[in-house]
Design a protein around this motif. Sequence first.
Motif, mmCIF file in Angstrom:
data_model
loop_
_atom_site.group_PDB
_atom_site.id
_atom_site.type_symbol
_atom_site.label_atom_id
_atom_site.label_comp_id
_atom_site.label_asym_id
_atom_site.label_seq_id
_atom_site.Cartn_x
_atom_site.Cartn_y
_atom_site.Cartn_z
ATOM 1 N N GLY A 312 40.374 -31.874 64.311
ATOM 2 C CA GLY A 312 39.950 -31.677 62.927
ATOM 3 C C GLY A 312 40.734 -32.562 61.980
ATOM 4 N N GLY A 313 40.255 -32.646 60.761
ATOM 5 C CA GLY A 313 40.900 -33.458 59.750
ATOM 6 C C GLY A 313 41.994 -32.700 59.025
ATOM 7 N N ALA A 314 42.606 -33.393 58.065
ATOM 8 C CA ALA A 314 43.713 -32.812 57.303
ATOM 9 C C ALA A 314 43.324 -32.684 55.834
ATOM 10 C CB ALA A 314 44.962 -33.682 57.446
ATOM 11 N N PHE A 315 43.957 -31.726 55.157
ATOM 12 C CA PHE A 315 43.682 -31.520 53.740
ATOM 13 C C PHE A 315 44.953 -31.114 53.007
ATOM 14 C CE2 PHE A 315 43.256 -27.335 55.647
ATOM 15 C CZ PHE A 315 43.828 -26.475 54.718
ATOM 16 N N TYR A 316 44.951 -31.361 51.704
ATOM 17 C CA TYR A 316 46.007 -30.885 50.818
ATOM 18 C C TYR A 316 45.422 -29.806 49.922
ATOM 19 C CZ TYR A 316 48.935 -34.954 51.873
ATOM 20 O OH TYR A 316 49.702 -35.905 52.502
ATOM 21 N N THR A 317 46.050 -28.661 49.886
ATOM 22 C CA THR A 317 45.611 -27.657 48.927
ATOM 23 C C THR A 317 45.979 -28.127 47.522
ATOM 24 O OG1 THR A 317 47.718 -26.476 49.213
ATOM 25 C CG2 THR A 317 45.836 -25.736 50.525
ATOM 26 N N TYR A 318 45.159 -27.760 46.558
ATOM 27 C CA TYR A 318 45.358 -28.206 45.175
ATOM 28 C C TYR A 318 44.954 -27.072 44.235
ATOM 29 C CZ TYR A 318 44.868 -31.123 40.970
ATOM 30 O OH TYR A 318 44.978 -31.642 39.709
ATOM 31 N N LYS A 319 45.669 -26.971 43.134
ATOM 32 C CA LYS A 319 45.449 -25.871 42.192
ATOM 33 C C LYS A 319 45.524 -24.534 42.938
ATOM 34 C CE LYS A 319 42.970 -28.276 38.559
ATOM 35 N NZ LYS A 319 41.785 -28.309 37.678
ATOM 36 N N THR A 320 46.615 -24.368 43.663
ATOM 37 C CA THR A 320 46.844 -23.129 44.396
ATOM 38 C C THR A 320 47.474 -22.106 43.463
ATOM 39 O OG1 THR A 320 47.139 -24.354 46.462
ATOM 40 C CG2 THR A 320 47.989 -22.112 46.390
ATOM 41 N N VAL A 321 46.862 -20.952 43.371
ATOM 42 C CA VAL A 321 47.306 -19.916 42.438
ATOM 43 C C VAL A 321 47.730 -18.674 43.214
ATOM 44 C CG1 VAL A 321 46.646 -18.436 40.500
ATOM 45 C CG2 VAL A 321 45.770 -20.778 40.643
ATOM 46 N N GLY A 322 48.900 -18.140 42.881
ATOM 47 C CA GLY A 322 49.407 -16.937 43.526
ATOM 48 C C GLY A 322 49.537 -15.796 42.534
ATOM 49 N N ILE A 323 49.642 -14.590 43.067
ATOM 50 C CA ILE A 323 49.845 -13.400 42.241
ATOM 51 C C ILE A 323 51.241 -12.853 42.502
ATOM 52 C CG2 ILE A 323 49.093 -11.025 41.801
ATOM 53 C CD1 ILE A 323 46.278 -11.827 42.535
ATOM 54 N N ASN A 324 51.981 -12.621 41.438
ATOM 55 C CA ASN A 324 53.315 -12.046 41.527
ATOM 56 C C ASN A 324 53.223 -10.661 42.171
ATOM 57 O OD1 ASN A 324 55.868 -10.952 41.074
ATOM 58 N ND2 ASN A 324 56.020 -11.734 38.985
ATOM 59 N N ASP A 325 53.987 -10.442 43.248
ATOM 60 C CA ASP A 325 53.920 -9.163 43.949
ATOM 61 C C ASP A 325 54.418 -8.004 43.088
ATOM 62 O OD1 ASP A 325 53.154 -7.859 46.382
ATOM 63 O OD2 ASP A 325 55.280 -7.501 46.793
ATOM 64 N N LYS A 326 55.204 -8.323 42.045
ATOM 65 C CA LYS A 326 55.733 -7.285 41.151
ATOM 66 C C LYS A 326 54.844 -7.075 39.927
ATOM 67 C CE LYS A 326 59.549 -6.726 43.557
ATOM 68 N NZ LYS A 326 59.798 -5.475 44.322
ATOM 69 N N SER A 327 53.755 -7.778 39.834
ATOM 70 C CA SER A 327 52.895 -7.664 38.664
ATOM 71 C C SER A 327 52.322 -6.254 38.522
ATOM 72 C CB SER A 327 51.746 -8.667 38.748
ATOM 73 O OG SER A 327 50.770 -8.402 37.754
ATOM 74 N N PRO A 328 52.343 -5.689 37.306
ATOM 75 C CA PRO A 328 51.734 -4.374 37.086
ATOM 76 C C PRO A 328 50.216 -4.449 36.913
ATOM 77 C CG PRO A 328 52.704 -5.148 35.055
ATOM 78 C CD PRO A 328 53.044 -6.180 36.099
ATOM 79 N N VAL A 329 49.679 -5.678 36.913
ATOM 80 C CA VAL A 329 48.226 -5.831 36.722
ATOM 81 C C VAL A 329 47.646 -6.674 37.865
ATOM 82 C CG1 VAL A 329 48.151 -5.504 34.225
ATOM 83 C CG2 VAL A 329 48.703 -7.768 35.155
ATOM 84 N N LYS A 330 48.007 -6.326 39.085
ATOM 85 C CA LYS A 330 47.551 -7.086 40.247
ATOM 86 C C LYS A 330 46.032 -7.149 40.345
ATOM 87 C CE LYS A 330 51.304 -6.567 43.605
ATOM 88 N NZ LYS A 330 51.649 -5.930 44.894
ATOM 89 N N GLN A 331 45.367 -6.005 40.165
ATOM 90 C CA GLN A 331 43.924 -5.981 40.309
ATOM 91 C C GLN A 331 43.256 -6.830 39.236
ATOM 92 O OE1 GLN A 331 42.100 -4.578 42.914
ATOM 93 N NE2 GLN A 331 40.510 -5.843 41.936
ATOM 94 N N GLU A 332 43.744 -6.730 38.019
ATOM 95 C CA GLU A 332 43.196 -7.532 36.924
ATOM 96 C C GLU A 332 43.440 -9.022 37.175
ATOM 97 O OE1 GLU A 332 43.782 -3.429 35.474
ATOM 98 O OE2 GLU A 332 45.051 -4.842 36.563
ATOM 99 N N ALA A 333 44.631 -9.333 37.702
ATOM 100 C CA ALA A 333 44.954 -10.729 38.010
ATOM 101 C C ALA A 333 44.030 -11.245 39.111
ATOM 102 C CB ALA A 333 46.417 -10.851 38.435
ATOM 103 N N TRP A 334 43.765 -10.398 40.116
ATOM 104 C CA TRP A 334 42.861 -10.787 41.196
ATOM 105 C C TRP A 334 41.447 -11.023 40.661
ATOM 106 C CZ3 TRP A 334 41.968 -12.954 45.567
ATOM 107 C CH2 TRP A 334 40.761 -12.734 46.235
ATOM 108 N N ASN A 335 41.003 -10.163 39.767
ATOM 109 C CA ASN A 335 39.663 -10.322 39.204
ATOM 110 C C ASN A 335 39.519 -11.662 38.482
ATOM 111 O OD1 ASN A 335 39.015 -7.784 40.159
ATOM 112 N ND2 ASN A 335 39.361 -6.758 38.202
#
Length: 450
Positions: A312-335
């Motif tokens: 298979g080929g290779a790729f670079y991830t770009y504009k990778t976004v994570g959610i802070n595990d301590k966030s009090p609004v995880k579900q809203e952030a996921w939405n």
Amino acid sequence: AACGSGSGHAEGTFPEQETGRGGESVSSQEPDTANATETGGAPDSSNGERKTIVFSTFWPDETYQEAKKKYEAKHPDITIDLRYVETDDAQTEAALEKYVKSTNAAMLSGKGPDLLALDMLPAEKYVGRHLLADLTPMLDQDPAYKNGDYFNNVLENSRTGEGLYGMPLAFFLNAMVGDEGAIKQTGVPIDDRSWTWTSFAQTAKQLMQHGSGKPAFVYQPSGLLGQMVKENTAKFVNEEKRQAYFDTPAFTDLMQQVKTMFDEGVMASGRGSPYFRPTNINSAWDYLVTLKEAGKEAKLYRSPQAEGAKAGGAFYTYKTVGINDKSPVKQEAWNFLRFLMSEELQPAPEHAGFPVNKKVYEKQVKRLVDKGTIKAYEEGPLKGQSFPVDAAALQELENELSHAVHPATFQSSKVVDIVTAESQAFFSGQKSAKDVAKLIQNKATTYLNE
């Protein structure tokens, strides 16, 4: 283009945000970089039901700004507090260093933004310290998510262990552009579907013997080694366990393999006109322009992989976004993160990064084909020349995108920087491969556990 664009705040730092009428974010008069890392998610004091999602990114980006406006319009109970740095070329390095330090400190203290763009941050350290939420359960439980709507090969291979700690909204194709005309003249068959660096070197030797003697690549030995490690990070670094595996035969063999390729002339460290050159393709438009710039007989080839790697080929991830595990609004952030992945955002075909959403990508391709012609880079060798869209080439591109399975980070990680810097002593003959491997192992382990 790869860094994003958009109008921002003039002072070149993160603005402190005040909540304005209707929930719009208004920058204050005294910007402060540290404010980018304050904990978000607290309900607005004027309305107990309103929630704020702090989204921190180094680069300003028009896509995020558009997404903020559209999402807030659809969800009046949500405010997207988008924070970024506005700087200039002279101060970018210092601003980035300050941003990374302040974000690290906030994340380690249990604070930090709810959402954060990871491209310019040491994501491997956040994963190792369990600072990012695993997005896998959220993805699995999302009834609107369908594998077929996305480049699932990219999502599946962006995992760290069993977890997905950052959602790549886009990706680049890491490949090579080859002079197919010159290659055909040698009569040497090329099979890049599953070639390793060993089989690539063997092919390159045959090209030298039957051709004009020019090398396969023009590269610096330490740079090539760093690139090979970058494209096969999981083989040498376990981010979850914060362990490195450089003091091993696999790595010393790789070092010796690189040295042999240069000793035999397969690779050259000076200038020249090689058979192949590495390239990062960032969009369908960029793919067509890259081939056109490389000549009428240019062709895209897959990059070689490590021994034992899957085809298979290779790729670079770009504009990778994570959610802070301590966030009090995880579900809203996921939405909101799911909204960023959706068809509601339609970046132009020239926009850097292949969308991870296949439907968005297909619409970009259709816009190119319907237009019929495209214009090359003004600053490139074609100097803005227009030429017809090659629909057949775009079909070949989609096949390559669907078979890209080897991930690498968008920016060079600290571990790769260590490999590149310390391996120079081996390639210059100052130290043995074993001694250099041990030094890299110690430095990489120290970094991963800082």
